[in-house]
Design a protein around this motif. Structure first.
Motif, PDB file in Angstrom:
ATOM      1  N   VAL A 447       0.927  -1.183  -0.042  1.00 23.45           N
ATOM      2  CA  VAL A 447      -0.124  -0.178   0.085  1.00 23.45           C
ATOM      3  C   VAL A 447       0.874   1.192   0.126  1.00 23.45           C
ATOM      4  O   VAL A 447       2.027   1.211   0.466  1.00 23.45           O
ATOM      5  CB  VAL A 447      -0.833   0.114   1.216  1.00 23.45           C
ATOM      6  CG1 VAL A 447      -0.076   0.067   2.493  1.00 23.45           C
ATOM      7  CG2 VAL A 447      -1.999   1.110   1.256  1.00 23.45           C
ATOM      8  N   ALA A 448       0.299   2.294  -0.546  1.00 23.13           N
ATOM      9  CA  ALA A 448       0.813   3.691  -0.503  1.00 23.13           C
ATOM     10  C   ALA A 448      -0.225   4.615  -0.241  1.00 23.13           C
ATOM     11  O   ALA A 448      -1.434   4.671  -0.984  1.00 23.13           O
ATOM     12  CB  ALA A 448       1.703   3.862  -1.604  1.00 23.13           C
ATOM     13  N   VAL A 449      -0.140   5.350   0.743  1.00 25.16           N
ATOM     14  CA  VAL A 449      -0.868   6.458   1.042  1.00 25.16           C
ATOM     15  C   VAL A 449      -0.519   7.912   0.753  1.00 25.16           C
ATOM     16  O   VAL A 449       0.556   8.285   1.206  1.00 25.16           O
ATOM     17  CB  VAL A 449      -1.519   6.430   2.522  1.00 25.16           C
ATOM     18  CG1 VAL A 449      -2.184   7.605   2.883  1.00 25.16           C
ATOM     19  CG2 VAL A 449      -2.446   4.939   2.761  1.00 25.16           C
ATOM     20  N   PHE A 450      -1.111   8.595   0.121  1.00 30.76           N
ATOM     21  CA  PHE A 450      -0.657  10.132  -0.290  1.00 30.76           C
ATOM     22  C   PHE A 450      -1.927  11.047  -0.391  1.00 30.76           C
ATOM     23  O   PHE A 450      -3.091  10.872  -0.458  1.00 30.76           O
ATOM     24  CB  PHE A 450      -0.073   9.893  -1.606  1.00 30.76           C
ATOM     25  CG  PHE A 450      -0.775   9.239  -2.717  1.00 30.76           C
ATOM     26  CD1 PHE A 450      -1.609   9.879  -3.634  1.00 30.76           C
ATOM     27  CD2 PHE A 450      -0.867   7.907  -2.687  1.00 30.76           C
ATOM     28  CE1 PHE A 450      -2.616   9.314  -4.592  1.00 30.76           C
ATOM     29  CE2 PHE A 450      -1.580   7.110  -3.762  1.00 30.76           C
ATOM     30  CZ  PHE A 450      -2.398   8.110  -4.760  1.00 30.76           C
ATOM     31  N   GLY A 451      -1.586  12.319  -0.532  1.00 30.95           N
ATOM     32  CA  GLY A 451      -2.644  13.345  -0.534  1.00 30.95           C
ATOM     33  C   GLY A 451      -2.422  13.812  -1.834  1.00 30.95           C
ATOM     34  O   GLY A 451      -1.495  14.173  -2.422  1.00 30.95           O
ATOM     35  N   VAL A 452      -3.794  14.193  -2.498  1.00 25.03           N
ATOM     36  CA  VAL A 452      -4.197  14.861  -3.759  1.00 25.03           C
ATOM     37  C   VAL A 452      -4.826  16.131  -3.574  1.00 25.03           C
ATOM     38  O   VAL A 452      -5.700  16.288  -2.498  1.00 25.03           O
ATOM     39  CB  VAL A 452      -4.609  13.958  -4.724  1.00 25.03           C
ATOM     40  CG1 VAL A 452      -3.641  12.715  -4.978  1.00 25.03           C
ATOM     41  CG2 VAL A 452      -5.844  13.707  -4.115  1.00 25.03           C
ATOM     42  N   LYS A 466      -2.398  -2.861  -3.615  1.00 30.51           N
ATOM     43  CA  LYS A 466      -2.036  -3.921  -4.157  1.00 30.51           C
ATOM     44  C   LYS A 466      -2.844  -5.314  -3.579  1.00 30.51           C
ATOM     45  O   LYS A 466      -2.564  -5.271  -2.171  1.00 30.51           O
ATOM     46  CB  LYS A 466      -0.699  -4.294  -4.491  1.00 30.51           C
ATOM     47  CG  LYS A 466      -0.352  -5.569  -5.343  1.00 30.51           C
ATOM     48  CD  LYS A 466       1.058  -5.887  -5.480  1.00 30.51           C
ATOM     49  CE  LYS A 466       1.415  -6.932  -6.174  1.00 30.51           C
ATOM     50  NZ  LYS A 466       2.795  -7.221  -6.418  1.00 30.51           N
ATOM     51  N   ILE A 467      -3.603  -6.039  -4.091  1.00 29.25           N
ATOM     52  CA  ILE A 467      -4.579  -6.988  -3.653  1.00 29.25           C
ATOM     53  C   ILE A 467      -3.628  -8.393  -3.593  1.00 29.25           C
ATOM     54  O   ILE A 467      -2.951  -8.599  -4.663  1.00 29.25           O
ATOM     55  CB  ILE A 467      -5.790  -6.993  -4.415  1.00 29.25           C
ATOM     56  CG1 ILE A 467      -6.479  -5.886  -4.131  1.00 29.25           C
ATOM     57  CG2 ILE A 467      -6.443  -8.219  -3.555  1.00 29.25           C
ATOM     58  CD1 ILE A 467      -6.697  -5.276  -2.940  1.00 29.25           C
ATOM     59  N   ALA A 468      -3.853  -9.136  -2.868  1.00 33.78           N
ATOM     60  CA  ALA A 468      -3.018 -10.554  -2.620  1.00 33.78           C
ATOM     61  C   ALA A 468      -3.464 -11.518  -3.844  1.00 33.78           C
ATOM     62  O   ALA A 468      -4.923 -11.325  -4.343  1.00 33.78           O
ATOM     63  CB  ALA A 468      -3.324 -11.009  -1.403  1.00 33.78           C
ATOM     64  N   PRO A 469      -2.804 -12.251  -4.422  1.00 35.28           N
ATOM     65  CA  PRO A 469      -3.117 -13.177  -5.493  1.00 35.28           C
ATOM     66  C   PRO A 469      -4.279 -14.094  -5.121  1.00 35.28           C
ATOM     67  O   PRO A 469      -4.340 -14.590  -3.924  1.00 35.28           O
ATOM     68  CB  PRO A 469      -1.849 -13.999  -5.684  1.00 35.28           C
ATOM     69  CG  PRO A 469      -0.756 -13.323  -5.252  1.00 35.28           C
ATOM     70  CD  PRO A 469      -1.220 -12.354  -4.137  1.00 35.28           C
ATOM     71  N   GLY A 470      -5.352 -14.153  -5.931  1.00 31.40           N
ATOM     72  CA  GLY A 470      -6.552 -14.940  -5.696  1.00 31.40           C
ATOM     73  C   GLY A 470      -7.607 -13.961  -4.784  1.00 31.40           C
ATOM     74  O   GLY A 470      -8.554 -14.494  -4.726  1.00 31.40           O
ATOM     75  N   VAL A 496      -7.571   3.136  -4.933  1.00 30.94           N
ATOM     76  CA  VAL A 496      -7.484   2.611  -6.186  1.00 30.94           C
ATOM     77  C   VAL A 496      -6.637   1.411  -5.956  1.00 30.94           C
ATOM     78  O   VAL A 496      -5.859   1.072  -4.960  1.00 30.94           O
ATOM     79  CB  VAL A 496      -6.577   3.461  -7.152  1.00 30.94           C
ATOM     80  CG1 VAL A 496      -7.772   4.719  -7.155  1.00 30.94           C
ATOM     81  CG2 VAL A 496      -5.365   3.827  -6.503  1.00 30.94           C
ATOM     82  N   SER A 497      -6.982   0.151  -7.096  1.00 28.41           N
ATOM     83  CA  SER A 497      -6.061  -0.877  -6.762  1.00 28.41           C
ATOM     84  C   SER A 497      -5.113  -0.862  -8.161  1.00 28.41           C
ATOM     85  O   SER A 497      -5.441  -0.436  -9.091  1.00 28.41           O
ATOM     86  CB  SER A 497      -7.269  -1.912  -7.182  1.00 28.41           C
ATOM     87  OG  SER A 497      -6.555  -3.363  -7.210  1.00 28.41           O
ATOM     88  N   VAL A 498      -3.966  -1.147  -7.582  1.00 25.93           N
ATOM     89  CA  VAL A 498      -2.872  -1.208  -8.853  1.00 25.93           C
ATOM     90  C   VAL A 498      -2.137  -2.605  -8.925  1.00 25.93           C
ATOM     91  O   VAL A 498      -2.283  -3.429  -7.494  1.00 25.93           O
ATOM     92  CB  VAL A 498      -1.771  -0.152  -8.175  1.00 25.93           C
ATOM     93  CG1 VAL A 498      -2.360   1.258  -8.438  1.00 25.93           C
ATOM     94  CG2 VAL A 498      -0.990  -0.229  -7.016  1.00 25.93           C
ATOM     95  N   GLU A 499      -1.555  -2.932  -9.773  1.00 27.29           N
ATOM     96  CA  GLU A 499      -0.663  -4.214  -9.864  1.00 27.29           C
ATOM     97  C   GLU A 499       0.635  -4.105  -9.374  1.00 27.29           C
ATOM     98  O   GLU A 499       1.397  -4.674  -8.882  1.00 27.29           O
ATOM     99  CB  GLU A 499      -0.776  -4.436 -11.266  1.00 27.29           C
ATOM    100  CG  GLU A 499      -2.139  -5.225 -11.700  1.00 27.29           C
ATOM    101  CD  GLU A 499      -2.674  -6.404 -10.915  1.00 27.29           C
ATOM    102  OE1 GLU A 499      -1.613  -7.135 -10.618  1.00 27.29           O
ATOM    103  OE2 GLU A 499      -3.898  -6.410 -10.724  1.00 27.29           O
ATOM    104  N   THR A 500       1.250  -2.796  -9.941  1.00 28.73           N
ATOM    105  CA  THR A 500       2.648  -2.349  -9.494  1.00 28.73           C
ATOM    106  C   THR A 500       2.932  -0.965  -8.835  1.00 28.73           C
ATOM    107  O   THR A 500       1.864  -0.224  -9.136  1.00 28.73           O
ATOM    108  CB  THR A 500       3.377  -2.539 -10.706  1.00 28.73           C
ATOM    109  OG1 THR A 500       3.319  -1.724 -11.557  1.00 28.73           O
ATOM    110  CG2 THR A 500       3.612  -4.079 -11.219  1.00 28.73           C
ATOM    111  N   PHE A 501       3.743  -0.707  -8.215  1.00 28.25           N
ATOM    112  CA  PHE A 501       3.948   0.937  -7.722  1.00 28.25           C
ATOM    113  C   PHE A 501       5.208   1.217  -8.579  1.00 28.25           C
ATOM    114  O   PHE A 501       6.060   0.553  -8.504  1.00 28.25           O
ATOM    115  CB  PHE A 501       4.147   0.664  -6.212  1.00 28.25           C
ATOM    116  CG  PHE A 501       2.953   0.239  -5.303  1.00 28.25           C
ATOM    117  CD1 PHE A 501       2.357   1.624  -4.858  1.00 28.25           C
ATOM    118  CD2 PHE A 501       2.638  -0.895  -4.910  1.00 28.25           C
ATOM    119  CE1 PHE A 501       1.305   1.260  -4.241  1.00 28.25           C
ATOM    120  CE2 PHE A 501       1.560  -1.183  -4.369  1.00 28.25           C
ATOM    121  CZ  PHE A 501       0.479  -0.158  -4.068  1.00 28.25           C
TER     122      PHE A 501
END
Length: 524
Positions: A447-452, A466-470, A496-501
């Motif tokens: 995870v990464a938390v940030f401000g916008v 990033k969600i665990a496989p499965g 938001v869900s991401v695959e990579t950071f």
């Protein structure tokens, strides 16, 4: 220098090259290094490593290198890397371990900024050092087969006896490591022989390591933390086992085959080991210390690690290139005031640790301010940056740029990077606190938390996960998980869900990139 001063310096000196000479005498035939590569397993004793480094010093001198010149190293973890590194330490050359994962423009900047005279690299990295502006480079040496001068040719026929005509002062610069440069150009951190030598003595005391202990180095040795651990192992006369890259199954095999007693991995690497389907087949009974850092470890992962590596204690280590690792450690099973917090623990035995306010006053336990350190591990300076060097050591302390407080058990709690604090609706939100809660959600593994920017809140708390496989990304469930554990203003307004950071070359998540990527998230 007068004869008396010369004699005094020789007797009292603290130089990293001396370490290898000493081990070549009291641990001459012990294995210093084991290196795994595409060519198989290779080894070198302390005597052999010392002799090769001596030959390389003389070979580099023949090529025109003199004390004070800079030499850049672009290589994966290998015996050759350390032979050249110690040749620099012995010859008074300034070593520049280059992070070859950087953008090419940053590599060129580092080579130019450090006024590098010689480059030693693996053939595949040679193109990264070629640029018309790099007129300062006059010597190029290849590790392995190449059309030009090779490392083997450089050492061939040279005298292997110890070097006796080099005077090195303890505060002379041993090497320069460039920062990741996430928000600006990388800064060159000048590290002294003294600070590295002191770290090689204080780290074993801090972690309870013993003489001749074995260590597996997987993290790249251009990184300050990995380099400190490796130098420490050689100081102890231990066996340093080197892997050029992380591959979970290969790491498990080497841990067992080499009977490794300690290793340092990123949390995501430890988690990758846990995911091996045949993990229980391996014998890890010799592994007694596991270090991790750069990110917190989810509590669930820690429980699994302790079950899988039954004799191993896991310690979180912290430090900076500017303050030779490791500055502080959160030891396994430490007493703490708080049940859940991002603990960094207690300082090393030779480091003072304090929380300071903006005026440089030390704050009492429980009050938040900037984490500051002082002691012999501090850098000499930033390369060619007098103002930045002055600013980072105001009030007689090294300023980390991190916010935290010390609890009533004397344990340091990390709150956030100054630049990563989120100002939302008049409240300060620590991104790290929110990240810890998100990591405790069953499906989240990174995870990464940030401000916008936000019209109403000034900044809105956002999270990339990033969600665990499965597993399935269920935003509502994750938000509910946060609401049960955080104040309303701390709960992410968007996930938001991401695959990579996006990460730096040393593996740190680039929150500045995420902020830019999602800055229009709340535009109407």
């Amino acid at each position: 220098m007068t004869p008396l001063a010369l004699e005094k310096n020789l007797i009292e000196r603290i130089a990293l090259g001396d370490m290898l000479r000493r081990r070549s005498r009291d641990a001459a035939n012990k294995t210093a290094m084991v290196s795994y590569s595409e060519h198989g397993r290779s080894t070198m004793t302390y005597k052999e490593l010392n002799q090769l480094s001596n030959q390389l010093v003389r070979g580099l001198r023949e090529q025109g290198m003199v004390q004070g010149d800079s030499l850049a190293l672009l290589a994966t973890n290998s015996i050759e890397f350390f032979a050249v590194l110690f040749a620099c330490y012995k010859g008074g050359f300034i070593a520049i371990p280059i992070n070859f994962l950087q953008a090419v423009a940053d590599i060129h900047y580092n080579l130019s900024k450090a006024n590098v005279k010689a480059v030693v690299c693996e053939p595949r990295f040679a193109p990264l050092t070629v640029d018309g502006s790099l007129t300062n480079i006059s010597i190029r040496i290849s590790i392995g087969d190449s059309e030009g001068l090779t490392l083997a040719q450089l050492a061939a026929g040279q005298d292997s006896h110890d070097i006796d005509d080099i005077i090195i002062h303890d505060r002379d610069t041993a090497h320069i490591i460039f920062s990741s440069g996430t928000t600006s150009k990388p800064k060159g951190v000048e590290t002294s022989h003294l600070s590295m030598y002191m770290a090689s003595l204080s780290n074993p005391l801090s972690f309870g390591f013993n003489k001749y202990d074995s260590q597996l180095a997987v993290l790249p040795t251009f990184h300050c933390a990995s380099l400190s651990i490796c130098i420490m192992t050689l100081q102890l006369g231990g066996k340093l086992v080197l892997l050029p890259q992380f591959e979970p199954l290969n790491v498990a095999r080497v841990l067992e085959a080499e009977q490794i007693q300690s290793t340092a991995l990123l949390p995501v690497m430890w988690q990758a080991l846990l995911a091996l389907p045949n993990l229980k087949q391996f014998d890890f009974s010799q592994l007694t210390a596991g270090l991790y850092g750069m990110a917190p470890m989810p509590a669930s992962s820690m429980r699994e690690l302790k079950a899988a590596f039954k004799r191993c204690r896991f310690h979180l280590v912290s430090g900076q290139s500017e303050f030779t690792p490791f500055s502080c450690t959160f030891y396994d099973d430490s007493d703490t005031e708080l049940d859940e917090a991002n603990y960094w623990g207690v300082p090393s035995m030779i480091t003072d640790q304090a929380i300071l306010d903006e005026q440089g006053n030390e704050l009492p336990p429980g009050q938040q301010g900037e984490i500051c350190w002082r002691g012999p591990l501090v850098m000499n300076r930033y390369l060619d940056d007098v103002e930045a060097s002055r600013k980072i050591r105001e009030h007689g302390w090294h300023h980390t740029g991190d916010l935290g407080f010390i609890d009533n058990c004397g344990q340091l709690v990390f709150v956030d990077r100054k630049k990563d604090m989120i100002k939302s609706g008049g409240e300060n939100v620590a991104s790290v606190k929110v990240e810890q809660v998100l990591l405790s959600a069953p499906s989240v593994v990174q995870v990464a938390v940030f401000g916008v920017p936000h019209a109403r809140w000034s900044e809105a708390v956002c999270a990339a996960v990033k969600i665990a496989p499965g597993q399935t990304f269920n935003k509502a469930d994750i938000i509910q998980h946060c609401k049960a554990r955080l104040a309303g203003f701390e709960v992410p307004k968007r996930i938001v869900s991401v695959e990579t950071f996006p990460v730096t070359a040393t593996g740190k998540i680039q929150k500045s990139t995420l902020r830019s990527q999602y800055e229009a998230l709340f535009d109407e």
